[in-house]
Write a protein that holds these residues in place. Structure first.
Motif, PDB file in Angstrom:
ATOM      1  N   MET A   1     -59.635  32.813  12.280  1.00  0.00           N
ATOM      2  CA  MET A   1     -58.224  32.603  12.549  1.00  0.00           C
ATOM      3  C   MET A   1     -57.639  33.854  13.198  1.00  0.00           C
ATOM      4  SD  MET A   1     -56.958  30.630   9.138  1.00  0.00           S
ATOM      5  CE  MET A   1     -55.581  29.765   9.819  1.00  0.00           C
ATOM      6  N   ALA A   2     -56.625  33.643  14.018  1.00  0.00           N
ATOM      7  CA  ALA A   2     -55.922  34.757  14.647  1.00  0.00           C
ATOM      8  C   ALA A   2     -54.960  35.376  13.646  1.00  0.00           C
ATOM      9  CB  ALA A   2     -55.170  34.259  15.878  1.00  0.00           C
ATOM     10  N   GLU A   3     -54.762  36.682  13.772  1.00  0.00           N
ATOM     11  CA  GLU A   3     -53.903  37.397  12.834  1.00  0.00           C
ATOM     12  C   GLU A   3     -52.819  38.166  13.574  1.00  0.00           C
ATOM     13  OE1 GLU A   3     -56.007  39.762   9.929  1.00  0.00           O
ATOM     14  OE2 GLU A   3     -57.787  38.503  10.177  1.00  0.00           O
ATOM     15  N   LEU A   4     -51.638  38.198  12.975  1.00  0.00           N
ATOM     16  CA  LEU A   4     -50.503  38.970  13.479  1.00  0.00           C
ATOM     17  C   LEU A   4     -49.997  39.828  12.337  1.00  0.00           C
ATOM     18  CD1 LEU A   4     -48.107  39.613  15.430  1.00  0.00           C
ATOM     19  CD2 LEU A   4     -46.978  37.590  14.506  1.00  0.00           C
ATOM     20  N   HIS A   5     -49.955  41.141  12.580  1.00  0.00           N
ATOM     21  CA  HIS A   5     -49.449  42.066  11.570  1.00  0.00           C
ATOM     22  C   HIS A   5     -48.202  42.734  12.141  1.00  0.00           C
ATOM     23  CE1 HIS A   5     -50.832  44.622   7.955  1.00  0.00           C
ATOM     24  NE2 HIS A   5     -49.533  44.595   8.035  1.00  0.00           N
ATOM     25  N   ILE A   6     -47.095  42.653  11.417  1.00  0.00           N
ATOM     26  CA  ILE A   6     -45.817  43.212  11.855  1.00  0.00           C
ATOM     27  C   ILE A   6     -45.454  44.346  10.904  1.00  0.00           C
ATOM     28  CG2 ILE A   6     -43.385  42.734  12.297  1.00  0.00           C
ATOM     29  CD1 ILE A   6     -44.281  39.718  12.499  1.00  0.00           C
ATOM     30  N   LEU A   7     -45.364  45.546  11.455  1.00  0.00           N
ATOM     31  CA  LEU A   7     -44.984  46.736  10.686  1.00  0.00           C
ATOM     32  C   LEU A   7     -43.751  47.339  11.333  1.00  0.00           C
ATOM     33  CD1 LEU A   7     -48.516  48.334  10.548  1.00  0.00           C
ATOM     34  CD2 LEU A   7     -47.325  47.327   8.620  1.00  0.00           C
ATOM     35  N   GLY A   8     -42.902  47.943  10.558  1.00  0.00           N
ATOM     36  CA  GLY A   8     -41.743  48.601  11.153  1.00  0.00           C
ATOM     37  C   GLY A   8     -40.630  48.790  10.162  1.00  0.00           C
ATOM     38  N   SER A  30     -41.009  30.929  11.012  1.00  0.00           N
ATOM     39  CA  SER A  30     -42.146  30.639  11.889  1.00  0.00           C
ATOM     40  C   SER A  30     -42.487  29.161  11.811  1.00  0.00           C
ATOM     41  CB  SER A  30     -43.354  31.493  11.504  1.00  0.00           C
ATOM     42  OG  SER A  30     -43.702  31.265  10.168  1.00  0.00           O
ATOM     43  N   GLY A  31     -43.318  28.728  12.743  1.00  0.00           N
ATOM     44  CA  GLY A  31     -43.717  27.331  12.819  1.00  0.00           C
ATOM     45  C   GLY A  31     -44.694  26.949  11.720  1.00  0.00           C
ATOM     46  N   PRO A  32     -45.059  25.658  11.661  1.00  0.00           N
ATOM     47  CA  PRO A  32     -45.935  25.172  10.593  1.00  0.00           C
ATOM     48  C   PRO A  32     -47.372  25.686  10.700  1.00  0.00           C
ATOM     49  CG  PRO A  32     -45.466  23.424  12.164  1.00  0.00           C
ATOM     50  CD  PRO A  32     -44.611  24.582  12.553  1.00  0.00           C
ATOM     51  N   ASN A  33     -47.788  26.178  11.872  1.00  0.00           N
ATOM     52  CA  ASN A  33     -49.154  26.687  12.030  1.00  0.00           C
ATOM     53  C   ASN A  33     -49.338  28.075  11.432  1.00  0.00           C
ATOM     54  OD1 ASN A  33     -49.593  24.396  13.506  1.00  0.00           O
ATOM     55  ND2 ASN A  33     -49.507  25.397  15.483  1.00  0.00           N
ATOM     56  N   TRP A  34     -48.256  28.725  11.075  1.00  0.00           N
ATOM     57  CA  TRP A  34     -48.299  30.116  10.636  1.00  0.00           C
ATOM     58  C   TRP A  34     -48.277  30.204   9.114  1.00  0.00           C
ATOM     59  CZ3 TRP A  34     -48.479  34.191  14.151  1.00  0.00           C
ATOM     60  CH2 TRP A  34     -48.361  33.801  15.484  1.00  0.00           C
ATOM     61  N   THR A  35     -49.119  31.077   8.550  1.00  0.00           N
ATOM     62  CA  THR A  35     -49.195  31.264   7.107  1.00  0.00           C
ATOM     63  C   THR A  35     -49.077  32.752   6.799  1.00  0.00           C
ATOM     64  OG1 THR A  35     -50.708  29.387   6.951  1.00  0.00           O
ATOM     65  CG2 THR A  35     -50.589  30.850   5.044  1.00  0.00           C
ATOM     66  N   ILE A  64     -45.392  42.565   7.171  1.00  0.00           N
ATOM     67  CA  ILE A  64     -45.767  41.169   6.941  1.00  0.00           C
ATOM     68  C   ILE A  64     -47.003  40.841   7.776  1.00  0.00           C
ATOM     69  CG2 ILE A  64     -44.198  40.250   8.682  1.00  0.00           C
ATOM     70  CD1 ILE A  64     -43.680  37.914   6.615  1.00  0.00           C
ATOM     71  N   HIS A  65     -47.882  40.032   7.216  1.00  0.00           N
ATOM     72  CA  HIS A  65     -49.152  39.702   7.835  1.00  0.00           C
ATOM     73  C   HIS A  65     -49.302  38.178   7.883  1.00  0.00           C
ATOM     74  CE1 HIS A  65     -53.730  40.816   7.875  1.00  0.00           C
ATOM     75  NE2 HIS A  65     -53.350  40.137   8.926  1.00  0.00           N
ATOM     76  N   TYR A  66     -49.476  37.640   9.096  1.00  0.00           N
ATOM     77  CA  TYR A  66     -49.612  36.195   9.313  1.00  0.00           C
ATOM     78  C   TYR A  66     -51.025  35.865   9.783  1.00  0.00           C
ATOM     79  CZ  TYR A  66     -44.532  35.278   9.490  1.00  0.00           C
ATOM     80  OH  TYR A  66     -43.214  35.127   9.208  1.00  0.00           O
ATOM     81  N   VAL A  67     -51.473  34.642   9.508  1.00  0.00           N
ATOM     82  CA  VAL A  67     -52.648  34.053  10.161  1.00  0.00           C
ATOM     83  C   VAL A  67     -52.203  32.750  10.809  1.00  0.00           C
ATOM     84  CG1 VAL A  67     -54.384  35.091   8.670  1.00  0.00           C
ATOM     85  CG2 VAL A  67     -53.429  32.880   8.057  1.00  0.00           C
ATOM     86  N   THR A  68     -52.880  32.389  11.915  1.00  0.00           N
ATOM     87  CA  THR A  68     -52.504  31.189  12.655  1.00  0.00           C
ATOM     88  C   THR A  68     -53.679  30.673  13.466  1.00  0.00           C
ATOM     89  OG1 THR A  68     -50.902  30.264  14.216  1.00  0.00           O
ATOM     90  CG2 THR A  68     -51.676  32.502  14.641  1.00  0.00           C
ATOM     91  N   ARG A  69     -53.568  29.441  13.928  1.00  0.00           N
ATOM     92  CA  ARG A  69     -54.568  28.854  14.812  1.00  0.00           C
ATOM     93  C   ARG A  69     -54.041  28.699  16.238  1.00  0.00           C
ATOM     94  NH1 ARG A  69     -58.910  27.309  11.971  1.00  0.00           N
ATOM     95  NH2 ARG A  69     -58.653  26.671   9.820  1.00  0.00           N
ATOM     96  N   GLY A  70     -52.795  29.057  16.483  1.00  0.00           N
ATOM     97  CA  GLY A  70     -52.199  28.955  17.816  1.00  0.00           C
ATOM     98  C   GLY A  70     -50.896  29.725  17.863  1.00  0.00           C
ATOM     99  N   ILE A  71     -50.325  29.839  19.058  1.00  0.00           N
ATOM    100  CA  ILE A  71     -49.111  30.645  19.184  1.00  0.00           C
ATOM    101  C   ILE A  71     -47.824  29.837  19.090  1.00  0.00           C
ATOM    102  CG2 ILE A  71     -50.244  32.463  20.502  1.00  0.00           C
ATOM    103  CD1 ILE A  71     -48.961  31.260  23.011  1.00  0.00           C
ATOM    104  N   GLN A  72     -47.935  28.540  18.989  1.00  0.00           N
ATOM    105  CA  GLN A  72     -46.732  27.710  18.885  1.00  0.00           C
ATOM    106  C   GLN A  72     -46.005  28.020  17.582  1.00  0.00           C
ATOM    107  OE1 GLN A  72     -47.521  23.528  19.070  1.00  0.00           O
ATOM    108  NE2 GLN A  72     -45.477  23.086  19.803  1.00  0.00           N
ATOM    109  N   PHE A 170     -56.939  36.873  18.749  1.00  0.00           N
ATOM    110  CA  PHE A 170     -56.225  35.904  19.573  1.00  0.00           C
ATOM    111  C   PHE A 170     -57.065  35.473  20.778  1.00  0.00           C
ATOM    112  CE2 PHE A 170     -52.540  36.860  17.071  1.00  0.00           C
ATOM    113  CZ  PHE A 170     -51.732  35.741  17.186  1.00  0.00           C
ATOM    114  N   CYS A 171     -57.973  36.322  21.232  1.00  0.00           N
ATOM    115  CA  CYS A 171     -58.834  35.981  22.371  1.00  0.00           C
ATOM    116  C   CYS A 171     -59.732  34.789  22.061  1.00  0.00           C
ATOM    117  CB  CYS A 171     -59.679  37.183  22.775  1.00  0.00           C
ATOM    118  SG  CYS A 171     -58.710  38.534  23.420  1.00  0.00           S
ATOM    119  N   GLN A 172     -60.106  34.608  20.807  1.00  0.00           N
ATOM    120  CA  GLN A 172     -60.945  33.469  20.411  1.00  0.00           C
ATOM    121  C   GLN A 172     -60.213  32.138  20.579  1.00  0.00           C
ATOM    122  OE1 GLN A 172     -62.115  34.232  16.394  1.00  0.00           O
ATOM    123  NE2 GLN A 172     -63.425  35.970  16.937  1.00  0.00           N
ATOM    124  N   PHE A 173     -58.881  32.176  20.657  1.00  0.00           N
ATOM    125  CA  PHE A 173     -58.102  30.960  20.820  1.00  0.00           C
ATOM    126  C   PHE A 173     -57.511  30.836  22.220  1.00  0.00           C
ATOM    127  CE2 PHE A 173     -58.244  31.773  16.295  1.00  0.00           C
ATOM    128  CZ  PHE A 173     -58.512  30.525  15.789  1.00  0.00           C
TER     129      PHE A 173
END
Length: 178
Positions: A1-8, A30-35, A64-72, A170-173
């Protein structure tokens, strides 16, 4: 799964006309694809008194740290600046929404705030003598923008946000970034 980490951090506000103490409630939408796998998707800063520049410094951390399968449904940050007066009453004095950058790296963002305006003479007199301000009943107007064109609003100031975005896998998706 793709990961997004937001620090600040939420650094503070500037050019707010309200002279009372200010604090900020925030939430990530965030959308329903994001956890969310770590971190808190909502919170509140400390309360600070405005300085001579009509600003308040909060320096409130965000992690905060998210995982997702797409950017929507890419995450947004919804902000509400509230005022605390000398007798302990609080009310919202500014609303704002910020789409988070989709490019990795360090970002400094100035997020403009707005608030509904009292449209009738009775409301303006009540607001002057009793304090408070107009509040939104439906918070979807802030993050979706739905029916916001029907509101009479005024600019209130800016929130300064410092964010570091880290993207992984994210490149894998099929998502490329430079």
């Amino acid at each position: 799964m793709a990961e997004l980490h937001i620090l600040g951090q939420l650094q503070g506000v500037s050019r707010f006309q309200d002279s009372s103490s200010l604090f900020c409630r925030y939430s990530f939408q965030s959308g329903p694809n994001w956890t969310v796998i770590s971190g808190c998707p909502e919170g509140q800063t400390i309360c600070g008194k405005t300085d001579y520049d009509k600003g308040v410094v909060w320096s409130h951390p965000i992690d905060i740290h998210y995982v997702t399968r797409g950017i929507q449904g890419w995450p947004k940050l919804v902000l509400q600046v509230s005022c605390l007066d000398s007798i302990g009453r609080s009310w919202v004095v500014g609303y704002s929404c910020c789409s988070l950058p989709s490019v990795p790296g360090h970002h400094i963002i100035q997020v403009p705030c707005w608030a509904p305006v009292a449209t009738t003479l009775t409301d303006r007199i009540r607001q002057y003598f009793l304090g408070g301000s107009h509040q939104l009943i439906e918070s979807d107007i802030v993050n979706l923008g739905k029916d916001r064109y029907k509101l009479h609003t005024q600019s209130k100031g800016n929130i300064k946000l410092q964010i570091d975005i880290i993207l992984r896998n994210f490149c894998q998706f099929g998502v490329e970034y430079k």
